[in-house]
Write an enzyme that holds these catalytic residues in place. Structure first.
Site, short mmCIF file in Angstrom:
data_model
loop_
_atom_site.label_atom_id
_atom_site.label_comp_id
_atom_site.label_asym_id
_atom_site.label_seq_id
_atom_site.Cartn_x
_atom_site.Cartn_y
_atom_site.Cartn_z
N ARG A 143 -11.02 6.89 -23.67
CA ARG A 143 -10.05 5.88 -23.23
C ARG A 143 -10.41 5.47 -21.81
NH1 ARG A 143 -9.13 5.50 -27.83
NH2 ARG A 143 -7.15 5.75 -28.95
N GLU A 174 -7.98 -3.85 -22.33
CA GLU A 174 -8.80 -4.29 -23.46
C GLU A 174 -8.15 -5.50 -24.13
OE1 GLU A 174 -9.69 -0.94 -26.00
OE2 GLU A 174 -10.58 0.18 -24.34
N HIS A 183 -14.91 -1.53 -27.85
CA HIS A 183 -14.11 -0.47 -28.48
C HIS A 183 -14.35 -0.44 -30.01
CE1 HIS A 183 -10.26 2.16 -28.05
NE2 HIS A 183 -11.09 2.64 -28.96
C1 DGY Z 1 -9.36 6.03 -31.99
O1 DGY Z 1 -9.16 6.02 -33.22
O2 DGY Z 1 -8.52 6.50 -31.21
C2 DGY Z 1 -10.65 5.54 -31.46
O3 DGY Z 1 -10.50 4.99 -30.20
C3 DGY Z 1 -11.33 4.56 -32.40
O4 DGY Z 1 -12.44 3.95 -31.86
#
Ligand code: DGY
Length: 325
Positions: free
Chosen positions: A240, A269, A288
């Site tokens: 993250r 994002e 992402h």
């Molecule tokens: C999630 O599922 O939390 C991931 O960030 C997917 O890329």
């Protein structure tokens, strides 16, 4: 008995829609269009379930959702859950672990290899007709070896272990890891060495951040931590964005204090195209896409659908997030 009402904020495959539709009355937002805040709050007044990815589930939102019983995240991360407030209200919160571990680990290796061998930068150079031009020498295209180097994994969950497996068994890498608890399986199977963050940062050629975002981990990698890394270190974040101080990262990359970075996640994002990180050739930047393969997204959608139905009906095993168990 009437079916529970479920607000579906993701485009779902037909099988997942069928599964939910069998047991719930669905209110769907299917084509990438999401309701604005006002519209969302109005919709919440009589729904029992939500299936989604990004909406923050906090006390303000819950005030508008008097009947809400369950929120199913179609993601493994659940930093959008205020788990203490959800616990107080008895809301079930679920996520989609397991099905994406290998896919995200593959993407982490794509970032490692791309940053180490400068793949996007040199791809662009070839396409722009600059290969061999401007007095280029062979060494202008040199990168770093991945095999037989040292990888430090911060956050040894299931995805971290999948990264360690690829690193040790596929690339003959030495594996260091820091984590709240020790992982005997990773130590035995991949020779992973448990260590504190400081030596991990000092010794690793590749620093991979896979810790979950919590109030404690927010901003955990900033100037001070970058200063501990090797000048040749490559930093990877596929967890993250807010775990990292992005301005410090842009600064150390611009000044050659570390060699390169591979990023799949950002504080905001989609990231603003004017963001300093996006101006740097030594930052490989992806939108992402950690879990974004057709197969894995299908499995995640089915898991999220099953979690939603199970949470509302109480008739099957579901993946409740650890803090709400
Ligand atoms: C999630 O599922 O939390 C991931 O960030 C997917 O890329």
């Amino acid at each position: 008995m009437s079916k529970p009402r479920a607000l579906i904020l993701k485009a779902m495959p037909e099988e997942a829609r069928r599964l939910i539709g069998e047991h719930c009355e669905m209110i769907e937002y299917r084509s990438g269009y999401l309701p604005g805040r006002e519209e969302l709050l109005a919709l919440l007044s009589d729904v029992e379930g939500i299936l989604q990815t990004d909406v923050r589930i906090d006390s303000e939102l819950l005030k508008h959702a008097p009947k809400l019983m369950a929120v199913s995240n179609q993601s493994v991360g659940y930093n959008n859950f205020d788990t203490s407030v959800m616990k107080e209200r008895g809301i079930i919160g679920t996520h989609t672990p397991y099905v994406l571990d290998d896919t995200v680990a593959d993407l982490i290796f794509a970032l490692i290899l791309s940053a180490a061998r400068r793949v996007p930068e040199l791809d662009l150079l070839v396409k722009q007709g600059k290969w061999g031009k401007d007095g280029a020498k062979a060494e202008h295209y040199f990168g770093m070896d991945v095999h037989h180097s040292t990888i430090g994994i911060i956050g040894m969950g299931r995805i971290g272990e999948a990264v360690a497996k690829r690193a040790a068994l596929g690339f003959d890498m030495k594996v260091l890891y820091s984590n709240r608890t020790r992982k005997p399986h990773a130590e035995e199977a991949y020779g992973a060495r448990y260590c504190d963050l400081e030596p991990l940062l000092q010794e690793s050629d590749y620093v991979v951040l896979m810790a979950p975002l919590t109030p404690e981990t927010k901003g955990m990698i900033r100037k001070e931590q970058f200063e501990l890394m090797k000048r040749t270190a490559i930093f990877i974040n596929a967890s993250r964005g807010p775990l990292v101080d992005e301005h410090d990262l842009a600064d150390v990359l611009a000044h050659g204090r570390i060699l390169a970075a591979g990023l799949d996640v950002y504080c905001e994002e989609p990231v603003d195209p004017r963001h300093p990180l996006l101006q740097l050739p030594n930052a490989v930047t992806l939108p992402h896409i950690g879990s974004a393969t057709a197969r894995t997204r299908y499995d995640m959608a089915m898991t999220a659908a099953n979690n939603l139905v199970g949470a509302l009906l109480g008739d099957r095993a579901i993946h409740v997030v650890p803090e709400l168990k």
